[in-house]
Each structure stands twice: as structure tokens, then as C-alpha cells.
Design a protein around this motif. Structure first.
Motif, PDB file in Angstrom:
ATOM      1  N   MET B   1       0.824  -1.218   0.000  1.00  0.00           N
ATOM      2  CA  MET B   1       0.000   0.000   0.000  1.00  0.00           C
ATOM      3  C   MET B   1       0.854   1.263   0.000  1.00  0.00           C
ATOM      4  N   ASP B   2       2.007   1.124   0.593  1.00  0.00           N
ATOM      5  CA  ASP B   2       2.791   2.321   0.857  1.00  0.00           C
ATOM      6  C   ASP B   2       3.794   2.602  -0.234  1.00  0.00           C
ATOM      7  N   ARG B   3       3.624   1.914  -1.289  1.00  0.00           N
ATOM      8  CA  ARG B   3       4.582   1.939  -2.367  1.00  0.00           C
ATOM      9  C   ARG B   3       4.997   3.336  -2.791  1.00  0.00           C
ATOM     10  N   LYS B 140      -5.063  14.024 -14.697  1.00  0.00           N
ATOM     11  CA  LYS B 140      -3.841  13.686 -13.955  1.00  0.00           C
ATOM     12  C   LYS B 140      -3.581  14.693 -12.839  1.00  0.00           C
ATOM     13  N   LEU B 141      -3.782  15.965 -13.126  1.00  0.00           N
ATOM     14  CA  LEU B 141      -3.574  16.982 -12.102  1.00  0.00           C
ATOM     15  C   LEU B 141      -4.591  16.846 -10.978  1.00  0.00           C
ATOM     16  N   ASN B 142      -5.780  16.459 -11.356  1.00  0.00           N
ATOM     17  CA  ASN B 142      -6.820  16.247 -10.363  1.00  0.00           C
ATOM     18  C   ASN B 142      -6.392  15.162  -9.364  1.00  0.00           C
ATOM     19  N   GLN B 143      -5.926  14.052  -9.914  1.00  0.00           N
ATOM     20  CA  GLN B 143      -5.415  12.980  -9.053  1.00  0.00           C
ATOM     21  C   GLN B 143      -4.324  13.519  -8.129  1.00  0.00           C
ATOM     22  N   LEU B 149      -3.025  16.704  -1.279  1.00  0.00           N
ATOM     23  CA  LEU B 149      -3.814  17.123  -0.128  1.00  0.00           C
ATOM     24  C   LEU B 149      -3.706  16.077   0.984  1.00  0.00           C
ATOM     25  N   ALA B 150      -3.810  14.808   0.597  1.00  0.00           N
ATOM     26  CA  ALA B 150      -3.717  13.739   1.587  1.00  0.00           C
ATOM     27  C   ALA B 150      -2.332  13.730   2.233  1.00  0.00           C
ATOM     28  N   GLN B 162      -6.254   6.555   1.388  1.00  0.00           N
ATOM     29  CA  GLN B 162      -6.732   7.330   0.244  1.00  0.00           C
ATOM     30  C   GLN B 162      -6.119   6.816  -1.049  1.00  0.00           C
ATOM     31  N   SER B 163      -4.823   6.555  -1.009  1.00  0.00           N
ATOM     32  CA  SER B 163      -4.142   6.118  -2.220  1.00  0.00           C
ATOM     33  C   SER B 163      -4.649   4.750  -2.666  1.00  0.00           C
ATOM     34  N   ASN B 164      -4.932   3.898  -1.715  1.00  0.00           N
ATOM     35  CA  ASN B 164      -5.438   2.573  -2.055  1.00  0.00           C
ATOM     36  C   ASN B 164      -6.827   2.643  -2.685  1.00  0.00           C
ATOM     37  N   ILE B 165      -7.708   3.391  -2.063  1.00  0.00           N
ATOM     38  CA  ILE B 165      -9.064   3.495  -2.619  1.00  0.00           C
ATOM     39  C   ILE B 165      -9.027   4.187  -3.975  1.00  0.00           C
ATOM     40  N   GLN B 166      -8.206   5.207  -4.043  1.00  0.00           N
ATOM     41  CA  GLN B 166      -8.093   5.922  -5.310  1.00  0.00           C
ATOM     42  C   GLN B 166      -7.656   4.977  -6.431  1.00  0.00           C
TER      43      GLN B 166
END
Lengths: 224, 224
Positions: B1-3, B140-143, B149-150, B162-166
Motif C-alpha cells: 500500500m505504501d509503495r 492527472k492533475l486532479n489525481q 492534499l492527503a 486514500q491512495s489505495n481506494i483511489q
DNA sequence: TATGATTCTATTGTATACAAAATACAAGTA
DNA sequence: TACTTGTATTTTGTATACAATAGAATCATA
């Protein structure tokens, strides 16, 4: 991550479980129950021997635990049991608080009366053990109460995230309840939860849950 | 997850990356970018051949992706790319909404002015691409805006979840922006975010973020 | 003695080989 | 034709073997 649910849904007699799943479960338990202390290197050779499996399924299991955040794999240098800094614990509790706040709101909105009664029954049982100051069953029921609440939210992602964070924190939360006074504080929180459930007040239930978890932080933050 | 974070923190020249990590990254990309469609079985033999590695690191990578929730491993029956039901997507968005609400609150509280300016710069850049209706760089900028922010929340667990769900939602969110009108709605949300950041109003930023994500649900729910 | 190069050893990473299981297929039966 | 039942083939699961790397130990030199 979703292990619990899938196992439950499978008829118990046909326990089709692959070796690396069993190994992952075993090692996870070893970590959660404190037999493998945080920071210690995981001795592949020794554990493989002890579990009686070959390295292949064992290493696959390690990858799973790494993704779950329980171990850290340092390339070419072995895996270690993840050690939580006070920052780590705070960050987990902050997230868990919001996750459970949502769980409270959704459960009140979505769960049936029978399901809410089930939660209240768990609560009563907990309180009985508290009356006897019987710590272990209280602790176990407490875990179950929170897990069940997450399930009843009807949101699988929520349940998964909650279960994962809960696993990472398990040892630490047990520490947090060692002192009598903080225990009574936790119990008071739980009484508030029961009230909110009876009143079917989702906002309130969520607030109490979130507050309850941040209070956990106050209890454990000095132990670092 | 933390990649993501660990990669970033490593000097780019010394890419000490083990083979199964590379494989995990490759297959993850194949899934996220849609080359492996949801529901399709993952042909071990074929992919192993294509990637030029042996089965061992490949299978370890699969376990990682399974723990991340991108694939499902059915014992003795192979792995399939996880297919999201509308229920799944709703549950992810509900959780993500609260996660980002928290991210908004914490970021306003903890980030420096320079960091907030950085977010605003990302925002401005996005708006420029919107003006040109240039979808891909906007996306891409949106992502990146949401990820950053996270990060700025200072809460690693939040960032990880957040990154995982995203990652799980990536393809679906792209679909959600295909129609001009819903795109303009998303842009309006982002303008509100920028205002909240300038005003340093964490509550408001959180509300807008949460609302933004639940609006995503309205955009995609009919595509199932 | 301290430092640093150099082997040696232990451990990890990857590939391959073998075993077990599932699936596909075909032949036989009702 | 539909349905078994048995066999062959493919695919998955696990063990082992080999290669690469890191860390420890040894020795030489200042």
C-alpha cells in the motif's frame, strides 16, 4: 484483507484454504498476540521450519502481511515486524475515529431493529464483565462490538479498512486499558453509545465513537 | 500500500527494487489502465512469459495486489481482476468522502503557507487545462491535487488509505468525467476548494471535498 | 591497535521441477 | 439427446535448487 468474511461464507466442513493463507493467518496471529515483537527480524529459516512449510508459501504470506502493513520487507535484508511510532498510532486513531463515526451514522440509518438489539446485547454482556472486572472477555467483546458495528454499516470498504487498522493497533489498545481509571472512562463512553443506539441517533453515536477513539490516544500516548 | 511514498523517498538512480515489486507495479498498471479488464482471469503462464520473469516473483506480486483489493485469488482456480459492483463503488466513495473530509481539515490545520500555495498552484493549472477542455492532463492533475492534499494532512494512514481506494477507483472516476456537464460540476467544486484553502477554512474545505466525492457517485451510478 | 580490504558464510531472491487439483473432453449409458 | 463416468490436459500449489547479495570474520598493513 477480506479474509474473515470469505471464510465465514464458506461451509465450515470444506475448508479450502491454501497453505499461504494459513501461513499468513498464523504469522498474523504471532504478530498480533505479541510473540513476534515489533522491530524484530523475521527469521525465515526458523519460522519455515517451525510451521513445517517450504519457503515459497511463507514468502507469499509475508507479501500479504506487508501489504496489510504488519511487516516491512527490506529488499535483500529480510522482513521485520513493523514498529509503530507514536505518530503512526496517532494517525491510525485519527482515521479510525472518522471511519467509526461514519459506521455509527450508517448503522443507525441502515440496520434493522434486530441488528441494533444484537449490538445492545453485546453491550450488556460487556458491562457484565466490567462489573466483574474481567478484563479479557471484556476486551474481546469490545473488539467484537466495534467489528459488528462496522459490518452493520452495510459498507464493505468501511469494514475492511476498520478491520485492517484494528489489527495493526490490537496490541496497543490492550495496553491502553490496563489502568482502572481509563477503563472506567471507556465504559462510560460505551454507555453513551448504547443510549445513542436506543435513541437511534446516528450523529450522536458517531460522535461518541469518534471521541472514544481519540480518548484512546490520550490513554496510550504516554507509553511511547 | 505504501509503495508511492517509499519510491519517492529513494534516490532515483539507485533503484533497489526487487523483482516482485516491479512485477506488482507492472500488473497494477495493467489493471488500472484497463489492459486487464475486471472479471478477466489472470493468465499466469501468459503474463509470466510477457514480463519475462518466473512464476515465483509473479505469484508474490499477485498476493500483494490481492491484499490491495485489485485482484481476487480463488484457491486452485486462478486469480481474476476484481470487478466492482455498484455497491462496491458506493462503499468506496462513502469512505473516501470522509477520508478526504478529514484530509481537508488536517491540511488547513497543519500545512504551511508554502504548501497551501502549492495546492493552489495545482488548482490553477487544472483550471487552465479545463479552459482548453484538455481532459487527460486535467485528470492527472486532479489525481495529484487530491493525493497531495492527503500528503499535506500529515497523516500517513490517511494517505495510505486514500491512495489505495483511489487506485481501486481510478478507471471508474475517469468514466465519471466523460460528460461535459458533470465535468463543469466537478470544476465548480474545485473552485470552492480553492476558496476554502485561501480562507484557511478547514471545515468548509472538508465539506466541499466530501460533497465532491459523493457527487462523483451521482455521475457514475448509472453506468452500472 | 585501528583501519580497511578480502574472503567466507548466511540469508535472500529467483528459477525450475514436481505434485496436486481443476477443467476439458470423450466415450459410454439410459 | 442428456447425463454420467473416466481419462487427458492444463493450471495451480509447493518444494527444492541455484544465484546473488549482504553481513561477519579474517587477515594484512599502517
Amino acid at each position: 484483507m477480506d479474509r474473515a468474511a470469505t471464510d465465514v461464507n464458506r461451509p465450515t466442513l470444506i475448508k479450502k484454504q491454501t497453505l499461504h493463507d494459513q501461513v499468513a493467518d498464523s504469522v498474523r496471529d504471532l504478530i498480533i498476540e505479541g510473540y513476534l515483537e515489533p522491530g524484530t527480524r523475521i527469521d525465515e529459516t526458523a519460522l519455515v521450519e517451525q510451521l513445517g512449510v517450504s519457503r515459497t508459501p511463507f514468502r507469499e504470506a509475508l507479501r500479504t502481511l506487508a501489504a496489510e502493513g504488519l511487516v516491512i520487507i527490506r529488499p535483500s535484508k529480510g522482513a521485520v515486524v513493523r514498529k509503530l511510532s507514536s505518530q503512526d498510532v496517532l494517525s491510525m486513531l485519527e482515521v479510525l475515529a472518522e471511519i467509526e463515526r461514519l459506521a455509527g451514522k450508517l448503522t443507525i440509518k441502515r440496520a434493522s431493529q434486530a441488528e441494533l438489539d444484537e449490538l445492545l446485547a453485546l453491550h450488556d454482556e460487556m458491562m457484565a464483565y466490567y462489573a466483574d472486572r474481567d478484563r479479557l472477555p471484556y476486551y474481546k467483546l469490545n473488539q467484537k462490538f466495534h467489528s459488528r458495528l462496522a459490518e452493520l454499516s452495510g459498507n464493505d470498504t468501511l469494514r475492511e479498512v476498520q478491520s485492517n487498522i484494528q489489527a495493526r493497533l490490537k496490541r496497543i489498545r490492550f495496553i491502553g486499558n490496563r489502568h482502572e481509571d481509563s477503563w472506567s472512562g471507556a465504559v462510560a463512553d460505551h454507555e453513551q453509545m448504547a443510549i445513542a443506539i436506543r435513541e437511534k441517533d446516528g450523529e450522536k453515536l458517531g460522535d461518541v465513537l469518534a471521541g472514544h477513539l481519540m480518548a484512546t490516544w490520550d490513554r496510550v500516548k504516554n507509553t511511547f
